[in-house]
Design an enzyme around this catalytic site. Structure first.
Site, short mmCIF file in Angstrom:
data_model
loop_
_atom_site.label_atom_id
_atom_site.label_comp_id
_atom_site.label_asym_id
_atom_site.label_seq_id
_atom_site.Cartn_x
_atom_site.Cartn_y
_atom_site.Cartn_z
N ALA A 1 10.66 -0.87 8.70
CA ALA A 1 11.67 0.06 9.21
C ALA A 1 11.94 1.19 8.21
O ALA A 1 13.05 1.70 8.12
CB ALA A 1 12.97 -0.67 9.56
N SER A 2 10.91 1.55 7.45
CA SER A 2 11.01 2.66 6.49
C SER A 2 12.21 2.52 5.56
O SER A 2 12.84 3.51 5.20
CB SER A 2 11.09 4.01 7.23
OG SER A 2 10.00 4.15 8.08
N ALA B 1 17.44 10.53 -0.96
CA ALA B 1 16.19 10.20 -0.25
C ALA B 1 16.47 9.46 1.05
O ALA B 1 17.49 8.78 1.20
CB ALA B 1 15.31 9.33 -1.14
N GLU C 1 6.74 6.24 9.20
CA GLU C 1 6.57 5.75 10.56
C GLU C 1 6.67 6.88 11.58
O GLU C 1 6.00 6.88 12.60
CB GLU C 1 7.62 4.68 10.88
CG GLU C 1 7.55 3.51 9.91
CD GLU C 1 8.28 2.28 10.41
OE1 GLU C 1 7.93 1.79 11.49
OE2 GLU C 1 9.20 1.82 9.71
N GLY D 1 0.81 -1.21 0.00
CA GLY D 1 0.00 0.00 0.00
C GLY D 1 0.84 1.25 0.00
O GLY D 1 0.38 2.32 -0.41
#
Ligand code: FES
Ligand code: FES
Lengths: 771, 150
Positions: free
Chosen positions: A528-529, A721, A726, A488
């Site tokens: 964990a992004s 980036a 989170e 998502g």
């Protein structure tokens, strides 16, 4: 490597990064054609149902499946007796969990037997005819009773450490404590001498359910020497390793395909229903599909409830001195990701301030409740609201504006955070000022209203190992093979943007399929992004390898010695005004319309082993501001507005970044205001449906939600980036708690239900009338 | 077992169902219409929303036998409408679709809001409070809904 990057950077100018391109998967998902595990069918497939324990702690003294085996449609019934040839324990952190209950059950909902039948209805009917005799044991259903010296011990003997926790040597089990994490800086005792302000309190944080709308689902197929799984797991490569270990196969003999996930949020991280499904398929000799109901998924993974004691000291003028924190996380009956959550919570406990000393001691505790694992911004969400609430208390005691107090005390870029590992890589003061400004900080305060800000950090990136492959075919189309699971967040879209940017091709010419451990190269995990930062860097590197091959062929075609004279743009390579499209170059390389260029991108720790203590890959910023209103008559808290900061270095797709923070904000709001799993003393979960476990709807939204994107191009990922998605979760509850305290109601327990808030208001009024 | 006949996505369909079978199961398992999603199973989440005789219903709570003689539209049927075409553009522009698990049910609810059969629109937040979404934070849903219903 740097050289190559610099050279190509000058030569290639794509247009895909930084743009709000429409998601690759929007159309297929809208149409209902997108396939989730529950929608898949494979030949000869049976359906599984699981018999779960009705008691929280018991010895299984009798287990009779004979009647169930004779029920219509039943092909196999799995029990502990079918696992005698295996070492049936798994757990990436601690190998404490059997595939199915062996001699004991340890929580209500633990699988005791499973049935494979021709239809779901038949399987569900059959489990009702399995007779289990339990000899009940004393129950420790919460942290306090599990820590009691007389508590029943859930796991006797030595704990075995799992293969993928990344936390070094695990300490020995002490009673029901399965993991401890301690950090210390300076001498906390010496800071007390100059302390004029001391805040010392106890806090309670609730267990909550991630509720990804799609429940856990898996199809398993076991055929001589090969296991195939279709599973909605976030970390297929880690699951593959555990399945191989359990069933004694080579890792390469296990293949996991991951279709779209209907949300994850951590609930589908690590191994969940897969071992049970494989064991059942092995017994049945046919593929088996298991799809959890919501009440089953609720006891498959949840967020740790927590007790905490924290003490913060400061000078009279509001200069922070020392902080001590002790906390106990309820990991339930099995460790799951508890150790990592404990470590992350420990790192979040001091908060990003210039302390003279701090001491943190975190404990991960077994209880007779369902296992707790990962949930978005774990650890940070647990601790940030507590730490930040104490920072605001210091500000109030010192008579300083909370924002000013933070300006004075926050860490600066480059400051050390813990003795080993990455220093601060962000501008926190700038971030929190932006959030505060967005809600109108400094405006005159109205009665029963308050504003709050919060700042924190989250160790992000996990172990930085990800590979990717980028292929270009003879028509110029690009395929990206990367195992980040699409749950998502939009990872497929972002990966396509990264490849398109490097190759200067249209975004629409890039295809990104899902993870399949048989074909997509290794990626440690989706969580964990880390996907954009770590796996995205792999995609960038792989695309650059493809570009290098194209440049090599272009050199030959143009007869140019120095590749630096060539320019890459618009999907072509230019030599002055002469150009060849990439498709033409592929064709001339292979001499016919065929062949493909394959680039490999590898990301590994830049130095050291990449362990937890040497990390993180980056510090995810957790910054938010909120304004609330409280009704003193009813205790109802209304969040009027929120602002969150996504400090992402470079936003590959700004709209997707905003969506991440909006989603995290609303989940954080639910966690702060009303979400709570309620376990009774006997270990039963009392609210195990969405009727009585409420999650936010459109009616719960703040009037205004602002997501601010900060781009300092300072991330370690592609194009500068770094991850997001989170931080806002950790920051929002903290900002809400602080805003409520600003309105006069200081809370030390979440969620902020009307009843709890009302009781607190009564207490406060009582106290002030006594004075 | 009972026989029933209904119009599903414009096609006359004869079905044999058990008395206790739910519409959701019949759609997904018998008819292969897997765009309709199963989540809460207690009429809270809206993932299983389909349109029965013009009204949005939770197929997880409706006995299949109830649709005898009725007209049912699922996401597979909505795909051919002009509403869907517009929705595709609007949803894509607002990045409304994330995991997509809530999306089909949401689209059917929105469609029913646009055809006027439910009477005048109440506040959009109220109208959509029966369609949970755990991914988006609802901002992009409300923005898209605003456009599609005006
Ligand atoms: S599955 Fe029917 S409303 Fe949730
Ligand atoms: S997009 Fe995932 S639940 Fe709505």
């Amino acid at each position: 490597m740097t050289d190559v990057i610099r050279r190509v950077d000058r030569q290639s100018r794509g247009t895909a990064v930084g743009r709000n391109v429409g998601r690759l998967d929007a159309a297929v998902k809208m149409s209902g054609r997108a396939e989730f595990v529950g929608d898949l069918e494979i030949p000869r497939m049976l359906f599984g149902a699981v018999l779960r324990s009705p008691v929280a702690h018991a010895r299984i003294v009798g287990l009779d499946t004979s009647e169930a085996e004779r029920m219509p449609g039943v092909v196999a019934v799995l029990t502990r007796d079918d696992l005698n040839d295996l070492d049936p324990f798994y757990g990436h952190a601690i190998r404490d969990r059997p595939i199915i209950a062996l001699e004991k059950v340890r929580f209500v909902g633990e699988p005791v037997a499973a049935v494979a039948a021709t239809t779901v209805a038949q399987a569900e009917a059959a489990i009702l005819h399995i007779d289990v005799e339990y000899e009940e044991l004393p129950v420790a259903a919460n942290i306090a009773s599990a820590l009691d010296p007389a508590a029943p011990i859930l796991h006797e003997g030595q704990l075995r450490s799992g293969a993928a926790h990344g936390l070094g040597d695990l300490p020995d089990r002490v009673g029901n404590i399965c993991y401890q994490y301690a950090i210390e800086r300076g001498h906390i005792e010496t800071t007390d001498a100059s302390a004029a302000i001391v805040i010392d309190r106890e806090y309670t944080f609730p267990a909550v359910y991630q509720y990804s709308m799609e429940t856990h689902a898996v199809i398993a197929k076991y055929s001589g020497g090969e296991i195939r799984l279709w599973a909605n797991c976030q970390h297929p490569f880690l699951v593959r390793a555990e399945i191989a270990m359990l069933f004694d196969l080579a890792i390469e003999q296990v293949r996991i395909t991951v279709p779209f996930l209907g949300g994850g949020f951590g609930s589908k991280s690590y191994t969940k229903m897969e071992p049970l499904a494989v064991a059942l398929a092995r017994k049945a000799g046919r593929p088996v599909k298991i799809v959890n109901r919501v009440d089953e998924s609720m006891v498959t993974s949840r967020r740790h409830g927590m007790k905490c004691r924290m003490r913060t000291t400061a000078t009279e003028g509001g200069r922070l001195l020392g902080r001590e924190a002790q906390f106990w996380l309820d990991t339930g009956a099995y460790a799951d990701n508890g150790p990592r959550v404990t470590a992350t919570a420990g790192d979040a406990a001091p908060g990003p301030y210039r302390w003279q000393a701090f001491r943190v001691d975190g404990q991960c505790v077994y209880t007779n409740t369902s296992p707790s694992g990962s949930y978005r911004a774990f650890g940070a969400t647990h601790l940030q609201w507590i730490g930040e609430s104490q920072i605001d208390e210091v500000a109030r005691a010192a008579g300083i504006d909370p924002l000013d107090l933070r300006r004075e005390n926050l860490l600066h870029r480059g400051d050390e955070i813990r003795s080993r590992g990455k220093p601060l890589d962000a501008d926190l003061i700038g971030d929190v000022e932006k959030a505060a400004a967005a809600i109108g900080w400094g405006r005159e305060r109205l009665a029963n209203r308050g504003m709050g800000v919060s700042v924190g950090l989250l160790a992000a990136g996990a172990h930085p190992v990800s590979m990717a492959t980028v292929k270009m075919g003879a028509t110029g189309g690009v395929a990206v093979l990367v195992a980040s699971t699409e749950m998502g967040q939009g990872t497929r879209t972002v990966m396509a943007q990264i490849a398109a940017e490097v190759l200067t091709v249209p975004f629409s010419s890039v295809v990104v399929a899902g993870a399949d451990t048989g074909f997509t190269p290794y990626d440690r995990s989706t969580g964990a992004s880390r996907s954009t930062t770590v796996a995205g860097l792999g995609v960038e590197r792989a695309a650059r390898e493809v570009l290098d091959s194209l440049l090599e062929t272009a050199q030959e075609v143009f007869g140019v010695e120095d590749p630096a004279c060539l320019e890459v743009r618009d999907g072509a390579i230019w030599n002055g005004t002469d150009s060849r499209t990439m498709a033409e170059l592929v064709v001339s390389r292979f001499g016919f319309i065929g062949g493909e260029l394959v680039g490999h991108g590898e990301v590994k720790p830049e130095s050291g082993s990449g362990s937890y203590e040497e990390g993180p890959v980056f510090w995810e910023v957790c910054v938010a501001a909120a304004e609330v209103e409280v009704d003193p008559e009813t205790g109802v808290v209304t969040v009027l507005q929120t602002a969150t900061v996504a400090d992402v270095g470079t936003a590959i797709n700004p709209k997707l970044v905003e969506r991440q923070d909006e989603g995290a904000t609303v989940q954080g709001l639910g966690n702060a205001l009303f979400e709570e799993m309620i376990f009774a003393e006997d270990g039963n979960l009392l609210n195990d449906t969405l009727l009585d476990y409420r999650v936010p709807t459109t009616m719960d939204l703040p009037e205004r939600m602002t997501s601010i994107i900060v781009e300092n191009h300072d991330g370690p990922g592609p194009f500068g980036a770094k991850g997001c998605g989170e931080g806002a979760f950790a920051a929002v509850p903290a900002a809400i708690v602080n805003a409520l305290a600003d309105a006069g109601v200081l809370m030390n327990e979440l969620p902020l239900t009307p009843r709890r808030v009302w009781q607190r208001i009564q207490q406060l009024e009582h106290r002030s009338s006594e004075r | 077992m009972m026989q029933l006949e209904s119009t599903i996505n414009g096609r006359c369909t004869q079905l044999e169902v058990n008395d206790n079978e739910l519409l959701l199961d019949v759609l997904r398992d018998h008819l292969g219409l897997t765009g309709t999603k199963r989540s809460c199973e207690v009429e809270v989440c809206g993932a299983c929303t389909v349109i029965v005789d013009g009204l949005p219903v939770s197929s997880c709570m409706l006995l299949a036998s109830e649709i005898d003689g009725a007209e049912v539209v699922t996401i597979e049927g909505l795909r051919d409408t002009t509403f869907y075409e517009r929705a595709q553009e609007v949803f894509t522009r607002h990045a409304t679709v994330q995991c997509g698990f809530c999306t089909p049910g949401l689209l059917l609810t929105l469609w029913s809001l646009t055809d006027g059969r439910l009477g005048p629109l109440r506040d959009l937040r109220e109208e959509l409070s029966g369609n949970l979404c755990r991914c988006t934070g609802y901002q992009s849903i409300l923005a898209a809904a605003e456009e599609l219903t005006s």
